[in-house]
Write an enzyme that holds these catalytic residues in place. Structure first.
Site, PDB file in Angstrom:
ATOM      1  N   ARG B  72      64.642  77.970  31.020  1.00 38.24           N
ATOM      2  CA  ARG B  72      63.546  77.926  31.984  1.00 38.24           C
ATOM      3  C   ARG B  72      63.674  79.177  32.847  1.00 38.24           C
ATOM      4  NH1 ARG B  72      61.603  72.399  31.813  1.00 38.24           N
ATOM      5  NH2 ARG B  72      63.202  71.142  30.820  1.00 38.24           N
ATOM      6  N   GLU B 103      53.543  73.939  30.069  1.00 40.83           N
ATOM      7  CA  GLU B 103      52.657  74.411  31.129  1.00 40.83           C
ATOM      8  C   GLU B 103      53.208  75.656  31.821  1.00 40.83           C
ATOM      9  OE1 GLU B 103      52.338  72.111  34.520  1.00 40.83           O
ATOM     10  OE2 GLU B 103      50.355  72.892  35.010  1.00 40.83           O
ATOM     11  N   THR B 105      55.380  77.851  30.779  1.00 33.42           N
ATOM     12  CA  THR B 105      55.397  78.969  29.838  1.00 33.42           C
ATOM     13  C   THR B 105      54.002  79.562  29.668  1.00 33.42           C
ATOM     14  OG1 THR B 105      57.199  77.900  28.659  1.00 33.42           O
ATOM     15  CG2 THR B 105      56.001  79.606  27.474  1.00 33.42           C
ATOM     16  N   THR B 125      54.596  70.474  24.281  1.00 35.01           N
ATOM     17  CA  THR B 125      55.117  69.495  25.239  1.00 35.01           C
ATOM     18  C   THR B 125      55.179  68.127  24.585  1.00 35.01           C
ATOM     19  OG1 THR B 125      54.476  68.095  27.102  1.00 35.01           O
ATOM     20  CG2 THR B 125      52.789  69.516  26.228  1.00 35.01           C
ATOM     21  N   ASP B 127      55.142  65.598  26.224  1.00 31.26           N
ATOM     22  CA  ASP B 127      54.382  64.730  27.124  1.00 31.26           C
ATOM     23  C   ASP B 127      52.902  64.643  26.777  1.00 31.26           C
ATOM     24  OD1 ASP B 127      56.667  64.203  28.504  1.00 31.26           O
ATOM     25  OD2 ASP B 127      56.275  65.588  30.145  1.00 31.26           O
ATOM     26  N   MET B 169      59.955  59.016  28.563  1.00 33.14           N
ATOM     27  CA  MET B 169      59.632  60.273  29.227  1.00 33.14           C
ATOM     28  C   MET B 169      58.177  60.304  29.690  1.00 33.14           C
ATOM     29  SD  MET B 169      61.933  63.215  27.458  1.00 33.14           S
ATOM     30  CE  MET B 169      63.650  63.366  28.018  1.00 33.14           C
TER      31      MET B 169
END
Lengths: 341, 341, 341, 341
Positions: B72, B103, B105, B125, B127, B169
């Site tokens: 990150r 997001e 990135t 992702t 998510d 998650m």
């Protein structure tokens, strides 16, 4: 409201998830009654059914097969039975019938719909070849089973320096072959939409060996056919060890590639394993949504329609449209899978 | 053409499939050269990379993680590094950069794109909360892992007459909770989009027991929060046997439901298992298509764009649009999952 | 110490786990050097090998196949090569050779051992038919794959009221058929140890249908044979729909049962899927222990021996003993599986 | 003969397979009657039971949990209930009782046996810590679930350069940790049998990073404890990002290793997933054999005994012996797993 549900045609993971979802939505949220006809259209024609309450659908979400049984029915037979079906629907006080099935079932559903019966169809095919919906449930499970097998076969092919020819389902279309082949990194994918040239196929596989690779995986849909003149499909064959290998495109291709490449080639016919057993999470969600929206359509009085996935939405599509064309693998999708060496 | 690829942000099944697909399409079909920057943006800023040829991506299609490593990076840090990045891109003779990330990135990618660098983004992702694409790869795998766990927990919950609270998650959105909950037939699904009322939740679960059922499954996204005033989240708690149970929404809910229902409740925190390991066939196909189309976009000179799934098509979407809003679970999708008793 | 390792014969999940374990134990704990001969005995006869250090075995524990490659070698060929092998062993300064293989490999190993070469064998066969060890690695994986397929086939058989005839591996013994059949609750299990009477088999399956059941699962080992006079195996057959179905005991039985029962019967030939891919945890542990103990035996100078599982212990057994008899399914084990209706 | 069966204690994959096997063997082969007591010993004490015929056990072979329910009972409570149990056994005309359970259950079974009741025990524990049998069913499934999770976590740990600390079941013994750790190639395995020294553990993991590796996997049994003085277990901790992490050995170790190594460490607590759901083929076969042999023992009048696996045989062992000692991980088995770097 009183709803009748039935499953017809070949087995498909997710059928029970649709049945359960219809019952949950109808009974719990709308206070409806639901009955299930046994063994497909036959159950409707013979008024053979059982009540479906919450207990009846307990624990079936993840179970393969269909608790209602299934059968294939001749269209002519159904045509003759329209009045009988109409009579049963009236006698049973049904406000809606939700048939879950493939192309044949949906054609039959359309017939009954045009005869005035209150039909909301739910499309079902592991082959994914129904044009009006982005995806059908059962397809993801079939692709998953095939991909897992291909993953396994890759290591054994590599250890033994072999060509593995894996025959997957797909009588008219190559969707399962395309997706499982892409997912597993197959080196050639043979689909019914593109009659293959055996010499070209041999060349593609042969190039891999020329480039120093020790094995190759070929995925072939059961309905794949050679380009006319390219290969004689009628007869079986004898492999390089003198064993007879017989009919079926997977077996035929293995014999042919072995002869032409001078490398051991082994066929694997995945068969019925692809259409049984626990559905993937994807198929359970899609099947559940189809069941939910079929009940909603019935309550809105939207008959003669079919549930369909478009993007992330469930929409309703006319039954007549749904069965007019087969969804085949388009050229650009096929090209995407051609890169693999 | 010379292409640089990098993976940034949290781990996600399918990253290697994208990398492999980029290399296959670019090298085999276009004769391009591809390099991979190591450990995300850091690799670009420090010109830390390795050549990616066919051998480098052999056997990685089904492997979790990323062969390029990830990290990150602080946006501020990247902002200060724009000129450095530009210099490395020029020195390395790169015609395109393909960052694969979530997001953060993609925002960084947009920044660099606006600074004139030739960027084609690939969204990533587990998510599934990127608005511009129907689905992101990794999501199907995460849902599959969670569903398999839920399937297992159901039988143990039933045998012991328990409430199982399973935390999955989803920091900002409830997609994994929604899909795994639907797929496994969870009895309550708690998502960040809908702050929950603990009394209402207790009631829903309690009704099941009143109806004679012996167990209940509650799926909760890690980012779910109680409605203000409904429950105190700060402190931990003590379960009915006097054992301390601590922070984290899954643990908190288990303690709370146990106290309020007078039934044993057990938390299970699925955690990192959801984001590691072999991707499903679905995710491998999607990731492969994203990689393929990213290369095509680069060759067409379509920069500042992102690959996206729309229905069954891969389309290109402006990077700026892609990161402007989060895709949350809409009301109607949530309602579809509320029927289960 | 300098150790050579090789894998020979058919593919088997766990081969890489043995190789890795040999390297870890030898290199890390003993400071040994390890080389791997390529493609089985061929590598030894041609001095074709590569160095195996920790990096060479990184990430292979869970991978199917063998990183060393395998081949089948003619015993005569090996016999002629004894002096060549001895020469290579001397030139390479090898103190021990660890061949991993099945019956043929172990016989060859015994030959070389009697010729004075320092051999420690590791038994390998998915068929589980080596008498000197309770279990061989690979067997559990094969049974697991077959059981998963049977689980899937059960639901589809039930939905369609069919007999499913599933052919699993086992040329000389029925261990895979026995265990997968017991694990999946098959209704008949046909093994090579007991030539079957087709009329009796038909009766057993028929009784199920008479009792109102809708389907039946028959598991048959590929090496199963009819009792002399009971059924003609030479010819293929035609099923009730007029389709030709060909050689192979699974196909033959399906045709025969369909004719005799008047019920649809479908064959599924699991094939190579059973011997490829990721080994189960059980097989990885067993393979790892075999590798570890093979190195220990070499360091103790215990040559001409084979690693074997006895209860929960790994013991060393003379190579000569190990290959003298085949471990077949005994009557009492078969009887345990006969209860299922 | 009339047989009563019950399941007691914690959930364990394979319980239903034993129940089904008892019913099949007893009803089909011996013409017995079988009843199942509900919720463990409680059902016996309260004469709460249901008839178990073939239909009652249809489709349960592969299902997790227990169709009879389970509960934990206080030994004192059972002791007071001996006469009540004896009364119910007489009233129901039972010739044998088959309790399926772990250490507590078997102690209770022994108590009743010594009071003259006709008991044949079947051992059950996912922890595999019953001394009289080589293996207990449920263990293989638990190890399989843990191994699959570890496989997944490896790739994510590698991508993010992390230490993953995975807590598995095992309150008193480290069998699950040992087997799953060996199967997945964990870099350190921490078991209750060997109180760990946190400095030594840090050193082992640290050496991996010093050797240039990017990640490490530590498997820890829930019952593992630090060597006295090595680490304070009472308090929770704060990780390197200031987040609180709380009690439980997995969480504690992650905090500790992160502090000491200066590397991100993440805990994963597998929890109840290990004891629910479909049993592996191995466990189904073992459970089926235990059930079969328990019925045989009852018919031979061999009471006060327990089924046990010895090598590949099922033997009967006195109940009294079975519960006298715990089967712990012996030094040599632990050493076998220490080689991994």
């Amino acid at each position: 409201m009183r709803i009748g549900v039935l499953t017809s045609g070949g087995d498909c993971p997710g059928l029970n998830a649709v049945i359960r979802s219809v019952v949950h939505r109808a009974v719990v949220d709308h206070g409806d009654e639901v009955i299930g006809f046994l063994d497909g259209w036959k159950g409707l024609l013979e008024a053979d059914y059982r009540k479906l309450d919450l207990d009846a659908v307990g624990g079936i979400l993840a179970r393969g097969g269909t608790i209602l049984g299934s059968s294939r029915v001749q269209p002519a037979h159904l045509r003759d039975g329209v009045e009988r079906a109409r009579g049963h629907v009236a006698d049973l006080g049904l406000d809606a019938i939700i048939p879950i099935g493939g192309e044949g079932t949906l054609k039959a559903a359309n017939l009954l719909s045009q005869a005035g019966l209150p039909i909301v169809g739910v499309p079902k095919t592991i082959d994914n070849d129904i044009a009006s919906t982005d995806v059908t449930f059962g397809f993801d499970t079939a692709v998953g089973v095939a991909t897992e097998a291909l993953d396994r076969l890759k290591t054994t092919a590599e250890s033994h320096q072999r060509v593995m020819v894996v025959e997957v389902m797909g009588r008219h279309t190559g969707w399962i072959a395309l997706h499982s082949g892409m997912a597993a990194g197959a080196h050639a994918i043979v689909v019914p939409e593109r009659p293959f040239d055996i010499e070209q196929l041999t060349e593609i596989v042969g190039e891999r060996f020329s480039a120093g690779k020790r094995f190759a995986i070929v995925v072939v849909a059961e309905g794949a056919k050679p380009r006319p003149g390219s290969m004689d499909l009628e007869e079986g064959g004898v492999d390089m060890y003198g064993h007879e290998r017989f009919a079926g495109i997977g077996n035929r291709l293995a014999v042919e590639l072995e002869h032409r490449l001078g490398k051991e080639a082994r066929p694997v016919i995945l068969g019925h394993v692809q259409r049984g057993g626990t559905p993937t999470a994807y198929d359970r969600v899609l099947a559940t949504r189809f069941g939910w929206h079929a009940v909603e359509a019935a309550h809105r009085g939207e008959f003669g329609m079919l549930t369909a996935l478009r993007g992330t939405d469930i929409v309703m599509v006319p039954l007549a449209e749904a069965t007019s064309t087969l969804k085949t693998v388009p050229a650009d999708r096929y090209d995407e899978a051609q890169t693999v060496l």
